[in-house]
Design an enzyme around this catalytic site. Structure first.
Site, PDB file in Angstrom:
ATOM      1  N   ALA A   1      57.548-109.200-124.974  1.00  0.00           N
ATOM      2  CA  ALA A   1      57.754-110.644-124.879  1.00  0.00           C
ATOM      3  C   ALA A   1      56.508-111.215-124.219  1.00  0.00           C
ATOM      4  O   ALA A   1      56.379-111.220-122.996  1.00  0.00           O
ATOM      5  CB  ALA A   1      59.003-110.941-124.063  1.00  0.00           C
TER       6      ALA A   1
ATOM      7  N   SER B   1      57.168-115.601-115.868  1.00  0.00           N
ATOM      8  CA  SER B   1      57.439-114.422-116.691  1.00  0.00           C
ATOM      9  C   SER B   1      58.677-114.667-117.539  1.00  0.00           C
ATOM     10  O   SER B   1      59.098-115.812-117.711  1.00  0.00           O
ATOM     11  CB  SER B   1      57.599-113.181-115.815  1.00  0.00           C
ATOM     12  N   ASN B   2      59.238-113.609-118.084  1.00  0.00           N
ATOM     13  CA  ASN B   2      60.433-113.742-118.915  1.00  0.00           C
ATOM     14  C   ASN B   2      61.321-112.516-118.734  1.00  0.00           C
ATOM     15  O   ASN B   2      60.930-111.550-118.081  1.00  0.00           O
ATOM     16  CB  ASN B   2      60.039-113.936-120.382  1.00  0.00           C
ATOM     17  N   ARG B   3      62.518-112.585-119.322  1.00  0.00           N
ATOM     18  CA  ARG B   3      63.554-111.607-119.010  1.00  0.00           C
ATOM     19  C   ARG B   3      63.469-110.287-119.770  1.00  0.00           C
ATOM     20  O   ARG B   3      64.380-109.469-119.696  1.00  0.00           O
ATOM     21  CB  ARG B   3      64.944-112.232-119.246  1.00  0.00           C
ATOM     22  N   SER B   4      62.402-110.070-120.500  1.00  0.00           N
ATOM     23  CA  SER B   4      62.310-108.807-121.245  1.00  0.00           C
ATOM     24  C   SER B   4      62.262-107.620-120.288  1.00  0.00           C
ATOM     25  O   SER B   4      61.496-107.610-119.332  1.00  0.00           O
ATOM     26  CB  SER B   4      61.048-108.814-122.105  1.00  0.00           C
TER      27      SER B   4
END
Lengths: 232, 232
Positions: free
Chosen positions: A108, A41-44
Protein backbone atom coordinates in the site's frame (compact mmCIF):
# COMPACT_ATOMS: atom_id res chain seq x y z
CA UNK A 1 -0.72 -35.52 11.08
CA UNK A 2 2.64 -36.96 10.11
CA UNK A 3 1.24 -38.35 6.86
CA UNK A 4 -0.02 -34.91 5.86
CA UNK A 5 3.28 -33.31 6.82
CA UNK A 6 5.18 -35.75 4.62
CA UNK A 7 2.66 -35.29 1.80
CA UNK A 8 3.05 -31.51 2.03
CA UNK A 9 6.82 -31.85 2.04
CA UNK A 10 6.88 -34.07 -1.04
CA UNK A 11 4.45 -31.77 -2.85
CA UNK A 12 6.65 -28.81 -2.05
CA UNK A 13 9.75 -30.55 -3.32
CA UNK A 14 7.97 -31.44 -6.53
CA UNK A 15 6.29 -28.13 -7.19
CA UNK A 16 9.29 -26.16 -8.33
CA UNK A 17 7.08 -24.56 -10.93
CA UNK A 18 8.72 -21.14 -10.59
CA UNK A 19 12.30 -22.42 -10.74
CA UNK A 20 14.41 -20.06 -12.85
CA UNK A 21 11.93 -17.20 -12.52
CA UNK A 22 12.69 -13.94 -10.78
CA UNK A 23 9.76 -12.52 -8.81
CA UNK A 24 9.52 -9.10 -7.18
CA UNK A 25 6.93 -8.71 -4.45
CA UNK A 26 6.19 -5.39 -2.76
CA UNK A 27 4.46 -5.56 0.60
CA UNK A 28 3.14 -3.57 3.56
CA UNK A 29 2.50 0.13 3.85
CA UNK A 30 4.96 2.93 3.24
CA UNK A 31 5.44 5.84 5.61
CA UNK A 32 5.80 9.48 4.67
CA UNK A 33 7.43 11.61 7.37
CA UNK A 34 5.92 14.90 8.55
CA UNK A 35 8.85 15.57 10.94
CA UNK A 36 11.30 13.27 12.81
CA UNK A 37 8.47 11.97 15.01
CA UNK A 38 5.23 12.11 13.04
CA UNK A 39 4.27 10.48 9.76
CA UNK A 40 1.41 9.58 7.45
CA UNK A 41 0.84 5.90 6.78
CA UNK A 42 -1.90 3.36 6.12
CA UNK A 43 -3.34 0.19 7.60
CA UNK A 44 -1.59 -2.36 5.41
CA UNK A 45 -0.06 -5.08 7.58
CA UNK A 46 2.08 -6.74 4.90
CA UNK A 47 0.51 -10.15 5.54
CA UNK A 48 -0.71 -10.64 1.96
CA UNK A 49 2.62 -9.70 0.34
CA UNK A 50 4.67 -11.79 2.76
CA UNK A 51 2.40 -14.78 2.07
CA UNK A 52 2.96 -14.36 -1.68
CA UNK A 53 6.74 -14.02 -1.27
CA UNK A 54 6.83 -17.14 0.90
CA UNK A 55 4.78 -19.15 -1.58
CA UNK A 56 6.79 -17.99 -4.61
CA UNK A 57 10.05 -18.93 -2.87
CA UNK A 58 8.68 -22.36 -2.00
CA UNK A 59 7.94 -22.86 -5.71
CA UNK A 60 11.62 -22.27 -6.47
CA UNK A 61 11.52 -18.63 -7.63
CA UNK A 62 14.27 -16.12 -6.88
CA UNK A 63 12.23 -13.68 -4.79
CA UNK A 64 13.01 -10.04 -4.03
CA UNK A 65 10.64 -8.75 -1.34
CA UNK A 66 10.60 -4.96 -1.11
CA UNK A 67 8.81 -4.28 2.14
CA UNK A 68 7.42 -1.23 3.87
CA UNK A 69 6.72 -1.13 7.61
CA UNK A 70 5.71 -4.40 9.26
CA UNK A 71 6.63 -6.61 12.18
CA UNK A 72 6.38 -9.82 10.17
CA UNK A 73 9.50 -12.00 10.25
CA UNK A 74 11.50 -12.24 7.02
CA UNK A 75 10.45 -15.32 5.00
CA UNK A 76 13.13 -17.91 4.26
CA UNK A 77 14.95 -17.94 0.93
CA UNK A 78 13.84 -14.44 0.04
CA UNK A 79 15.96 -11.33 -0.52
CA UNK A 80 14.29 -8.83 1.82
CA UNK A 81 14.75 -5.10 1.26
CA UNK A 82 13.15 -2.91 3.92
CA UNK A 83 12.12 0.61 2.97
CA UNK A 84 10.16 3.43 4.51
CA UNK A 85 8.86 5.87 1.91
CA UNK A 86 7.26 5.42 -1.51
CA UNK A 87 10.30 6.84 -3.28
CA UNK A 88 12.63 4.40 -1.55
CA UNK A 89 10.34 1.57 -2.56
CA UNK A 90 10.37 2.77 -6.15
CA UNK A 91 14.18 2.87 -6.23
CA UNK A 92 14.62 -0.75 -5.18
CA UNK A 93 11.80 -2.12 -7.32
CA UNK A 94 13.12 -0.39 -10.44
CA UNK A 95 16.63 -1.64 -9.65
CA UNK A 96 15.36 -5.22 -9.89
CA UNK A 97 12.66 -4.86 -12.53
CA UNK A 98 14.59 -5.22 -15.80
CA UNK A 99 15.38 -8.96 -15.49
CA UNK A 100 12.29 -9.83 -13.51
CA UNK A 101 9.62 -12.26 -14.80
CA UNK A 102 6.77 -11.58 -12.42
CA UNK A 103 6.12 -8.44 -10.36
CA UNK A 104 3.43 -8.48 -7.70
CA UNK A 105 2.76 -5.09 -6.17
CA UNK A 106 0.79 -5.73 -3.02
CA UNK A 107 2.26 -2.85 -1.01
CA UNK A 108 0.00 0.00 0.00
CA UNK A 109 2.15 2.79 -1.37
CA UNK A 110 1.43 6.29 -0.10
CA UNK A 111 -0.11 8.29 -2.93
CA UNK A 112 1.13 11.57 -1.47
CA UNK A 113 4.10 12.69 0.57
CA UNK A 114 4.52 15.77 2.74
CA UNK A 115 5.72 18.70 0.64
CA UNK A 116 8.18 20.06 3.20
CA UNK A 117 9.37 17.61 5.83
CA UNK A 118 10.42 19.42 9.03
CA UNK A 119 13.91 18.56 10.24
CA UNK A 120 12.92 19.14 13.90
CA UNK A 121 9.79 18.05 15.74
CA UNK A 122 7.02 20.58 15.00
CA UNK A 123 5.73 22.24 18.17
CA UNK A 124 1.99 22.41 18.48
CA UNK A 125 0.80 25.97 18.65
CA UNK A 126 -2.10 26.99 16.46
CA UNK A 127 -5.61 25.69 16.88
CA UNK A 128 -5.60 24.55 13.28
CA UNK A 129 -2.81 23.41 11.00
CA UNK A 130 -2.59 22.32 7.40
CA UNK A 131 -0.24 19.79 5.90
CA UNK A 132 0.56 20.28 2.25
CA UNK A 133 1.01 17.10 0.27
CA UNK A 134 2.42 16.44 -3.19
CA UNK A 135 1.82 13.37 -5.31
CA UNK A 136 4.26 10.48 -5.12
CA UNK A 137 5.42 8.75 -8.29
CA UNK A 138 2.95 6.06 -9.42
CA UNK A 139 5.28 3.06 -9.24
CA UNK A 140 2.81 0.56 -10.68
CA UNK A 141 1.92 2.77 -13.64
CA UNK A 142 5.62 3.30 -14.38
CA UNK A 143 6.21 -0.46 -14.45
CA UNK A 144 3.17 -0.95 -16.71
CA UNK A 145 4.62 1.52 -19.19
CA UNK A 146 8.02 -0.08 -19.40
CA UNK A 147 7.23 -3.79 -19.10
CA UNK A 148 7.95 -6.20 -21.95
CA UNK A 149 5.45 -8.76 -23.27
CA UNK A 150 7.22 -11.48 -21.30
CA UNK A 151 6.89 -9.72 -17.97
CA UNK A 152 3.78 -10.37 -15.89
CA UNK A 153 2.60 -7.48 -13.74
CA UNK A 154 0.09 -7.78 -10.89
CA UNK A 155 -1.53 -4.96 -8.97
CA UNK A 156 -3.82 -4.84 -5.97
CA UNK A 157 -6.88 -2.71 -5.34
CA UNK A 158 -8.01 -2.22 -1.77
CA UNK A 159 -11.25 -0.31 -1.91
CA UNK A 160 -14.21 0.56 0.24
CA UNK A 161 -16.79 0.93 -2.56
CA UNK A 162 -17.34 -0.02 -6.25
CA UNK A 163 -14.48 -2.47 -5.91
CA UNK A 164 -14.80 -4.47 -9.14
CA UNK A 165 -15.47 -1.49 -11.36
CA UNK A 166 -12.55 0.46 -9.93
CA UNK A 167 -10.22 -2.54 -10.15
CA UNK A 168 -11.02 -3.16 -13.85
CA UNK A 169 -10.30 0.49 -14.62
CA UNK A 170 -6.99 0.31 -12.79
CA UNK A 171 -5.95 -2.85 -14.68
CA UNK A 172 -6.55 -1.03 -18.00
CA UNK A 173 -5.09 2.30 -17.01
CA UNK A 174 -1.88 0.86 -15.61
CA UNK A 175 -1.40 -1.85 -18.25
CA UNK A 176 -1.52 -4.71 -15.73
CA UNK A 177 -1.89 -8.42 -16.46
CA UNK A 178 -3.85 -9.10 -13.29
CA UNK A 179 -5.41 -7.21 -10.44
CA UNK A 180 -6.42 -8.62 -7.07
CA UNK A 181 -9.33 -6.60 -5.73
CA UNK A 182 -10.74 -6.61 -2.27
CA UNK A 183 -13.26 -4.64 -0.32
CA UNK A 184 -11.43 -3.67 2.86
CA UNK A 185 -14.65 -2.59 4.52
CA UNK A 186 -15.80 -6.25 4.71
CA UNK A 187 -15.12 -8.28 7.86
CA UNK A 188 -12.44 -10.89 7.19
CA UNK A 189 -10.99 -8.97 4.25
CA UNK A 190 -8.19 -6.50 4.02
CA UNK A 191 -5.95 -5.04 6.65
CA UNK A 192 -4.22 -6.83 9.47
CA UNK A 193 -6.32 -9.99 9.39
CA UNK A 194 -5.11 -13.43 8.36
CA UNK A 195 -7.91 -13.93 5.86
CA UNK A 196 -9.05 -12.18 2.74
CA UNK A 197 -11.97 -12.16 0.32
CA UNK A 198 -10.75 -11.22 -3.13
CA UNK A 199 -11.55 -11.09 -6.80
CA UNK A 200 -8.72 -12.06 -9.16
CA UNK A 201 -9.28 -10.20 -12.44
CA UNK A 202 -7.04 -10.91 -15.43
CA UNK A 203 -6.38 -8.95 -18.60
CA UNK A 204 -8.43 -11.47 -20.64
CA UNK A 205 -11.52 -10.43 -18.64
CA UNK A 206 -11.73 -13.55 -16.49
CA UNK A 207 -12.82 -13.00 -12.89
CA UNK A 208 -12.18 -15.53 -10.16
CA UNK A 209 -14.16 -14.82 -7.02
CA UNK A 210 -12.18 -16.24 -4.11
CA UNK A 211 -14.25 -16.94 -1.01
CA UNK A 212 -13.09 -16.03 2.50
CA UNK A 213 -9.76 -17.81 2.82
CA UNK A 214 -6.41 -17.65 4.58
CA UNK A 215 -3.97 -15.23 2.95
CA UNK A 216 -1.53 -18.16 2.52
CA UNK A 217 -4.21 -19.96 0.47
CA UNK A 218 -5.01 -16.86 -1.56
CA UNK A 219 -1.27 -16.52 -2.29
CA UNK A 220 -1.35 -20.01 -3.81
CA UNK A 221 -4.42 -19.20 -5.89
CA UNK A 222 -2.81 -15.98 -7.18
CA UNK A 223 0.40 -17.78 -8.16
CA UNK A 224 -1.54 -20.70 -9.71
CA UNK A 225 -3.47 -18.20 -11.81
CA UNK A 226 -0.31 -16.32 -12.86
CA UNK A 227 1.37 -19.58 -13.90
CA UNK A 228 -1.74 -20.70 -15.81
CA UNK A 229 -1.99 -17.38 -17.72
CA UNK A 230 1.76 -17.15 -18.43
CA UNK A 231 1.88 -20.69 -19.81
CA UNK A 232 -0.98 -20.10 -22.25
CA UNK B 1 21.52 -18.84 37.06
CA UNK B 2 19.07 -20.54 39.40
CA UNK B 3 20.40 -18.60 42.39
CA UNK B 4 19.76 -15.32 40.61
CA UNK B 5 16.30 -16.45 39.56
CA UNK B 6 15.41 -17.29 43.16
CA UNK B 7 16.94 -14.01 44.37
CA UNK B 8 14.88 -12.06 41.84
CA UNK B 9 11.77 -13.94 42.87
CA UNK B 10 12.24 -13.25 46.57
CA UNK B 11 12.98 -9.58 45.87
CA UNK B 12 9.83 -9.31 43.81
CA UNK B 13 7.74 -10.90 46.54
CA UNK B 14 9.16 -8.51 49.09
CA UNK B 15 8.97 -5.31 47.10
CA UNK B 16 5.26 -4.77 47.21
CA UNK B 17 5.91 -1.09 47.67
CA UNK B 18 2.99 -0.04 45.49
CA UNK B 19 0.45 -2.37 47.07
CA UNK B 20 -2.88 -0.58 47.49
CA UNK B 21 -1.96 2.09 44.92
CA UNK B 22 -3.81 2.57 41.65
CA UNK B 23 -1.56 3.51 38.75
CA UNK B 24 -2.61 4.63 35.27
CA UNK B 25 -0.02 4.30 32.52
CA UNK B 26 -0.59 5.54 28.98
CA UNK B 27 1.65 4.05 26.31
CA UNK B 28 2.43 3.95 22.59
CA UNK B 29 1.33 6.29 19.83
CA UNK B 30 -2.21 7.21 18.92
CA UNK B 31 -3.52 7.20 15.37
CA UNK B 32 -5.70 9.84 13.79
CA UNK B 33 -7.59 8.60 10.72
CA UNK B 34 -7.59 10.53 7.42
CA UNK B 35 -9.97 8.03 5.78
CA UNK B 36 -10.70 4.30 6.37
CA UNK B 37 -7.22 3.39 5.06
CA UNK B 38 -4.85 6.26 5.81
CA UNK B 39 -3.88 7.84 9.10
CA UNK B 40 -1.42 10.13 10.83
CA UNK B 41 0.66 8.62 13.62
CA UNK B 42 4.09 8.79 15.25
CA UNK B 43 7.08 6.58 15.95
CA UNK B 44 6.33 5.68 19.56
CA UNK B 45 6.67 1.92 20.03
CA UNK B 46 5.07 1.67 23.47
CA UNK B 47 8.13 -0.06 24.95
CA UNK B 48 8.74 2.54 27.68
CA UNK B 49 5.12 2.61 28.87
CA UNK B 50 4.77 -1.17 28.83
CA UNK B 51 7.98 -1.46 30.87
CA UNK B 52 6.58 0.97 33.46
CA UNK B 53 3.23 -0.86 33.63
CA UNK B 54 5.02 -4.19 34.07
CA UNK B 55 7.24 -2.84 36.85
CA UNK B 56 4.37 -1.10 38.67
CA UNK B 57 2.32 -4.32 38.61
CA UNK B 58 5.27 -6.31 39.96
CA UNK B 59 5.40 -3.87 42.89
CA UNK B 60 1.81 -4.72 43.72
CA UNK B 61 -0.01 -1.75 42.19
CA UNK B 62 -3.39 -2.01 40.52
CA UNK B 63 -2.37 -0.94 37.00
CA UNK B 64 -4.57 0.39 34.21
CA UNK B 65 -2.60 0.52 30.95
CA UNK B 66 -4.27 2.66 28.29
CA UNK B 67 -2.41 1.81 25.13
CA UNK B 68 -2.28 3.16 21.61
CA UNK B 69 -0.98 1.12 18.69
CA UNK B 70 1.71 -1.45 19.41
CA UNK B 71 2.50 -5.10 18.88
CA UNK B 72 3.82 -5.61 22.40
CA UNK B 73 2.14 -8.40 24.34
CA UNK B 74 -0.09 -7.40 27.25
CA UNK B 75 1.85 -7.45 30.54
CA UNK B 76 0.58 -9.78 33.27
CA UNK B 77 -1.63 -8.49 36.09
CA UNK B 78 -2.46 -5.29 34.24
CA UNK B 79 -5.83 -4.04 33.02
CA UNK B 80 -5.08 -3.29 29.36
CA UNK B 81 -7.34 -0.90 27.42
CA UNK B 82 -6.46 -0.56 23.74
CA UNK B 83 -7.38 2.65 21.96
CA UNK B 84 -6.69 4.26 18.63
CA UNK B 85 -7.19 8.04 18.70
CA UNK B 86 -6.25 10.73 21.23
CA UNK B 87 -9.89 11.31 22.15
CA UNK B 88 -10.45 7.63 22.89
CA UNK B 89 -7.34 7.64 25.06
CA UNK B 90 -8.64 10.69 26.93
CA UNK B 91 -11.98 9.02 27.59
CA UNK B 92 -10.49 5.95 29.29
CA UNK B 93 -7.84 7.84 31.25
CA UNK B 94 -10.40 10.27 32.64
CA UNK B 95 -12.68 7.38 33.52
CA UNK B 96 -9.98 5.99 35.80
CA UNK B 97 -8.32 9.17 37.03
CA UNK B 98 -10.46 10.17 40.02
CA UNK B 99 -9.36 7.36 42.35
CA UNK B 100 -5.89 6.99 40.92
CA UNK B 101 -2.71 7.63 42.96
CA UNK B 102 -0.09 7.82 40.23
CA UNK B 103 -0.59 8.67 36.54
CA UNK B 104 2.28 8.18 34.13
CA UNK B 105 1.59 9.54 30.66
CA UNK B 106 4.20 8.03 28.39
CA UNK B 107 1.99 7.76 25.31
CA UNK B 108 2.82 9.86 22.29
CA UNK B 109 -0.59 11.42 21.87
CA UNK B 110 -1.34 13.04 18.51
CA UNK B 111 -1.48 16.80 19.02
CA UNK B 112 -3.79 17.23 16.06
CA UNK B 113 -6.51 15.21 14.38
CA UNK B 114 -7.87 15.47 10.86
CA UNK B 115 -10.68 18.03 10.70
CA UNK B 116 -12.94 16.06 8.41
CA UNK B 117 -12.34 12.32 8.29
CA UNK B 118 -13.48 10.85 4.97
CA UNK B 119 -15.90 7.94 5.30
CA UNK B 120 -14.63 6.37 2.05
CA UNK B 121 -11.05 5.95 0.82
CA UNK B 122 -9.97 9.23 -0.81
CA UNK B 123 -9.04 8.75 -4.48
CA UNK B 124 -5.84 10.38 -5.54
CA UNK B 125 -6.42 12.96 -8.21
CA UNK B 126 -4.80 16.33 -7.81
CA UNK B 127 -1.07 16.93 -7.92
CA UNK B 128 -1.24 18.58 -4.53
CA UNK B 129 -3.54 18.07 -1.59
CA UNK B 130 -3.89 19.66 1.82
CA UNK B 131 -5.02 18.04 5.01
CA UNK B 132 -6.64 20.32 7.55
CA UNK B 133 -5.92 19.49 11.15
CA UNK B 134 -7.48 20.69 14.37
CA UNK B 135 -5.96 20.50 17.83
CA UNK B 136 -6.70 17.51 20.02
CA UNK B 137 -7.53 17.98 23.71
CA UNK B 138 -4.36 18.24 25.82
CA UNK B 139 -4.96 15.23 28.07
CA UNK B 140 -1.94 15.82 30.31
CA UNK B 141 -2.77 19.48 30.87
CA UNK B 142 -6.35 18.55 31.76
CA UNK B 143 -5.15 16.07 34.37
CA UNK B 144 -2.73 18.65 35.78
CA UNK B 145 -5.61 21.07 36.25
CA UNK B 146 -7.84 18.65 38.10
CA UNK B 147 -5.38 16.60 40.14
CA UNK B 148 -5.46 16.68 43.93
CA UNK B 149 -2.38 17.17 46.11
CA UNK B 150 -2.26 13.45 46.78
CA UNK B 151 -2.14 12.47 43.13
CA UNK B 152 1.27 12.19 41.44
CA UNK B 153 1.37 13.08 37.75
CA UNK B 154 4.22 12.23 35.39
CA UNK B 155 4.69 13.43 31.82
CA UNK B 156 7.20 12.62 29.10
CA UNK B 157 8.96 14.93 26.70
CA UNK B 158 10.42 13.42 23.53
CA UNK B 159 12.30 16.18 21.80
CA UNK B 160 14.88 16.67 19.09
CA UNK B 161 16.39 19.91 20.45
CA UNK B 162 16.61 22.01 23.69
CA UNK B 163 15.34 18.98 25.57
CA UNK B 164 15.91 20.04 29.17
CA UNK B 165 14.68 23.57 28.74
CA UNK B 166 11.53 22.45 26.98
CA UNK B 167 10.88 19.71 29.53
CA UNK B 168 11.12 22.10 32.48
CA UNK B 169 8.66 24.45 30.80
CA UNK B 170 6.24 21.61 30.18
CA UNK B 171 6.43 20.47 33.83
CA UNK B 172 5.48 23.99 34.97
CA UNK B 173 2.87 24.68 32.33
CA UNK B 174 1.03 21.40 32.86
CA UNK B 175 1.36 21.27 36.66
CA UNK B 176 3.27 17.96 36.65
CA UNK B 177 5.15 16.38 39.53
CA UNK B 178 7.77 14.82 37.27
CA UNK B 179 8.81 14.85 33.66
CA UNK B 180 10.97 12.28 31.91
CA UNK B 181 12.81 13.97 29.08
CA UNK B 182 14.70 12.37 26.27
CA UNK B 183 16.35 13.48 23.07
CA UNK B 184 14.92 11.13 20.47
CA UNK B 185 17.53 12.21 17.93
CA UNK B 186 20.25 10.43 19.96
CA UNK B 187 21.20 6.85 19.09
CA UNK B 188 19.98 4.47 21.79
CA UNK B 189 17.27 6.85 22.95
CA UNK B 190 13.66 7.17 22.09
CA UNK B 191 11.56 5.31 19.60
CA UNK B 192 11.44 1.59 18.99
CA UNK B 193 14.70 0.72 20.72
CA UNK B 194 15.04 -1.23 23.96
CA UNK B 195 17.22 1.38 25.60
CA UNK B 196 16.79 5.01 26.55
CA UNK B 197 18.85 7.97 27.76
CA UNK B 198 16.70 10.17 29.92
CA UNK B 199 16.62 13.02 32.39
CA UNK B 200 14.16 12.65 35.27
CA UNK B 201 13.15 16.15 36.37
CA UNK B 202 10.96 16.63 39.44
CA UNK B 203 8.87 19.56 40.63
CA UNK B 204 11.42 20.32 43.38
CA UNK B 205 13.98 21.09 40.69
CA UNK B 206 16.02 17.92 41.07
CA UNK B 207 17.42 16.43 37.86
CA UNK B 208 18.56 12.82 37.62
CA UNK B 209 20.57 12.14 34.48
CA UNK B 210 20.05 8.47 33.65
CA UNK B 211 22.78 7.01 31.44
CA UNK B 212 22.03 4.73 28.48
CA UNK B 213 20.04 1.89 30.03
CA UNK B 214 17.40 -0.71 29.26
CA UNK B 215 13.85 0.66 29.32
CA UNK B 216 13.02 -1.94 32.00
CA UNK B 217 15.78 -0.45 34.19
CA UNK B 218 14.64 3.10 33.50
CA UNK B 219 11.11 2.04 34.51
CA UNK B 220 12.50 0.97 37.90
CA UNK B 221 14.38 4.24 38.32
CA UNK B 222 11.25 6.25 37.46
CA UNK B 223 9.11 4.32 39.97
CA UNK B 224 11.83 4.47 42.65
CA UNK B 225 11.94 8.23 42.22
CA UNK B 226 8.14 8.57 42.36
CA UNK B 227 7.99 6.50 45.56
CA UNK B 228 10.83 8.53 47.10
CA UNK B 229 9.14 11.84 46.29
CA UNK B 230 5.65 10.70 47.36
CA UNK B 231 6.91 9.42 50.72
CA UNK B 232 8.63 12.69 51.61
Amino acid sequence: TLVETIKDYVEKQNNQSLKGKKVIVSAAGTREPIDPVRYISNRSSGKMGYAIATEAASRGAEVVLVSGITNIKAPENVKLIKVESAREMQKYIEEHFADCDITIMSAAVSDYRVKEVASQKIKKSDEVMTIELVKNPDILKGLGEKKSDKQYLVGFAAETQNVEEYAKGKLQRKNLDMIVANDVSQAGAGFNVDTNIAKIITRDGEIKQAPLMQKAELAKLILDTIEEKMNK
